[in-house]
Design a protein around this motif. Structure first.
Motif, PDB file in Angstrom:
ATOM      1  N   LYS A  90      43.479  44.005  40.083  1.00 53.93           N
ATOM      2  CA  LYS A  90      43.564  43.867  38.622  1.00 53.93           C
ATOM      3  C   LYS A  90      43.720  45.223  37.948  1.00 53.93           C
ATOM      4  CE  LYS A  90      43.197  39.504  38.824  1.00 53.93           C
ATOM      5  NZ  LYS A  90      44.432  38.784  38.968  1.00 53.93           N
ATOM      6  N   GLY A  91      43.049  46.245  38.465  1.00 58.38           N
ATOM      7  CA  GLY A  91      43.153  47.576  37.880  1.00 58.38           C
ATOM      8  C   GLY A  91      44.525  48.193  38.046  1.00 58.38           C
ATOM      9  N   HIS A 116      39.629  42.633  44.581  1.00 54.59           N
ATOM     10  CA  HIS A 116      39.944  42.011  43.290  1.00 54.59           C
ATOM     11  C   HIS A 116      40.039  43.058  42.184  1.00 54.59           C
ATOM     12  CE1 HIS A 116      38.937  39.886  39.525  1.00 54.59           C
ATOM     13  NE2 HIS A 116      39.736  38.971  40.026  1.00 54.59           N
ATOM     14  N   ASP A 117      39.074  43.971  42.147  1.00 56.22           N
ATOM     15  CA  ASP A 117      39.070  44.995  41.099  1.00 56.22           C
ATOM     16  C   ASP A 117      40.264  45.946  41.222  1.00 56.22           C
ATOM     17  OD1 ASP A 117      36.793  43.874  40.092  1.00 56.22           O
ATOM     18  OD2 ASP A 117      35.437  45.394  40.915  1.00 56.22           O
TER      19      ASP A 117
END
Length: 158
Positions: free
Chosen positions: A23-24, A19-20
């Motif tokens: 999104k990043g 997820h990170d």
């Protein structure tokens, strides 16, 4: 039997990392490029499923050809976008590829865990979830009763 705490901590860490990274990567890629990368998840899931012990899936050749054509289309789209988009970056591509690897690992690992120990999944946790909701409801009713008793005893509601 699979140790649920160890297993679910690992799964949670992989899900959080995926997820990170997803999104990043938007800080370095525009959304259409990221979406195209994420659409190639099928190829990585197929490859990962063929190598994970406990699954060892075999797919027909035409499915691999379809997935490879999808990846080739992605490469052409990305190369064209690299020429026109100011927000294209190699760092973003590396981040989204890392997220894809984590996603493909996550789905296959969940399936292996379910096949090894099916009673630790949905049925068991839905029973616990219902039990927790019942306890919360009882606590809320008790607190509401205590509050009402307090208000009546101090003649606030009269």
């Amino acid at each position: 039997m699979v140790n649920p705490w160890k297993t679910y901590v690992k799964l949670s860490a992989v899900l959080m990392g995926s997820h990170d990274l997803t999104k990043g990567s938007l800080a370095f890629l525009n959304y259409p490029v990221q979406l195209m990368f994420k659409s190639t998840k099928v190829l990585l899931v197929m490859v990962m499923g063929a190598f994970i012990p406990g699954l060892r899936r075999k797919y027909p050749a035409h499915e691999y050809v379809s997935a490879i054509l999808l990846v080739l289309g992605l490469i052409l789209f990305t190369l064209a976008d690299a020429q026109t988009s100011p927000s294209f970056s190699v760092i973003g591509v590396i981040m989204v590829i890392g997220a894809l690897v984590m996603d493909s690992f996550l789905g296959n690992l969940q399936e292996v865990i379910f096949n090894m120990n099916p009673e630790t999944t949905q049925e068991k946790y839905s029973k616990h979830g219902i039990r927790v909701l019942r306890i919360l409801y009882q606590q809320m009713a008790y607190l509401q009763h205590r509050r009402l008793s307090f208000l009546l005893s101090h003649e606030i509601l009269t």
